[in-house]
Design an enzyme around this catalytic site. Sequence first.
Site: not given
Length: 565
Positions: A280, A283, A301, A321, A356, A359, A364, A500
């Site tokens: 990151e 980037e 994230c 990102s 999550k 996710e 992907e 989190c």
Amino acid sequence: METKKYMTIDGIPVEINGEKNILEVIRKAGISLPTFCYYSELSIYGACRMCMVENKRGSLDAACSTPPKEGMEIWTNTERLRKYRKMILELLLADHCRDCTTCGNSGKCRLQELAMRFNIEDVRFPNGAKTPRRDESSLCITRDHNRCILCGDCVRMCNEIQQVGAIDFARRGAKMTISTVFDIPISESCCVGCGQCAAVCPTGAIMVKNDCDKVWKALDEKDTRVSVQIAPAVRVALGKELGIGDGENAMGRIVAALRRMGFNEVFDTSTGADLTVLEESAEFIARLGEGEHRMPLFTSCCPAWVSYAEKNEPEVVENLSTCRSPMQMFASVIKEHHQHSSRKHVHVAVMPCTAKKGEAAREEFRGAGGPNVDYVITTQELIQMIKESGLVFSELEPEAVDMPFGTMSGAGVIFGVTGGVAEAVLRRIISNKSPAALQSIAFRGVRGSEGIKEAAVKYGEREIKIAVVSGLGNAREIIRRIKDGERYDFVEVMACPGGCVCGAGQPFVLREGRESRAHGLYSADRMSSIKRSEENPLMLSLYSGVLKGRVHDLLHVRYSAEREA
């Protein structure tokens, strides 16, 4: 000199010091007044009426919505109030399912707790609860209308704090319910899976989706090798329910417990966070060189934030990102490491986050052999599994995570708290690597529990402006500012207020608990001998080994908007 103001509670004078309602004054006086619908961070709804108090004129006032005044006299525990509260509880129980022994919220249910506190041994009214109406369409949460007491906590959290608007009140009178638009399944609504509705639900009406049985089944398969990674925020959230202090770093005991349960390999997601920092930051630096039209860079994230951007802010998606989350980066590495194994391999992630689970199921993040993360369990589910195993957590001897992925930096650990990602990236890009520079970053404004924080640092000849956001309502505010012309270069977004450490998969805490958990992660960072992700020697071996020539395939992803603005 300002004169102190007092009110009288149960015959005892108590100072008024800026409290917004008499409920706060009562609790300051050491009295636990019962409530269902009151959270200091949500608007005052006043629906449950459990916090009623009696004033000197004999009338009843709702403590949550009554401001304190000098000379006010109230009583909190009269015979009339006790009868009143018992009546409310009986009416709620009369319309509530009674499957407490098999409810996943048993032992943590506010209704159950107050029924025991007020010695409700019998309900005089017939049970009007109908057949359970469950919505299990979401990968993240489950809903059961028959457990709902219409306190409105979930509605206010979804609409006020998160500003997602997936649920609201529907119908009137006895037919009132909490519903999605047109009563569609929650998975088809604008829900982003953040789970904060489940976090504030006082009963079992909205709960985290439970995948413990799937993990146990994998552990019981003799020919299966099961690996697990543990997110940074998990280590500071188990204490309250497992016999150690809330906020205490329990990572060593978690590792020991997982091994005792049968996991073959135990890793720390902080290692994946180190990979995220390196990718990151690279980037970000590349984008800085491309000019203003490519800024700001938004972190990716948090899966609930990514989902929110895809559904609600399509113009922001191209600025997300391309870095995968630490969970997915690390899972890609672990799966690649095991690809030639003769045994079946299952990878589990222990996360503080309900989103999550969604996710992990995204296309992907699937390889030729299936998903990179086979199962996600939350901190709450891990606590359940530890208890089910019969392990006395507080008596376990701490153990270290496994090699070859057993090294991580303090920068990776602080990913679990709001501002942690931004701070870790700053540690990477600034040229001054001295201990003093580390302290300088910590006090630039990226730390703290505020919903929106701003910081500015020098990078070469340029001043970089950073925003740190937690809570999706605050993310919407930052996006509005950007559209209005305010400049930011880097924006960290975490969907859950506080980051989190207060994910919906964690045991629920209020502001004080957030701060103790954040302190636990910062303490772990201070005790780490490796402060920056680029100093982690494992990174070099990963880039020259399993990641060689495959960095983009294994560590990056492209998101796309789900609908037009």
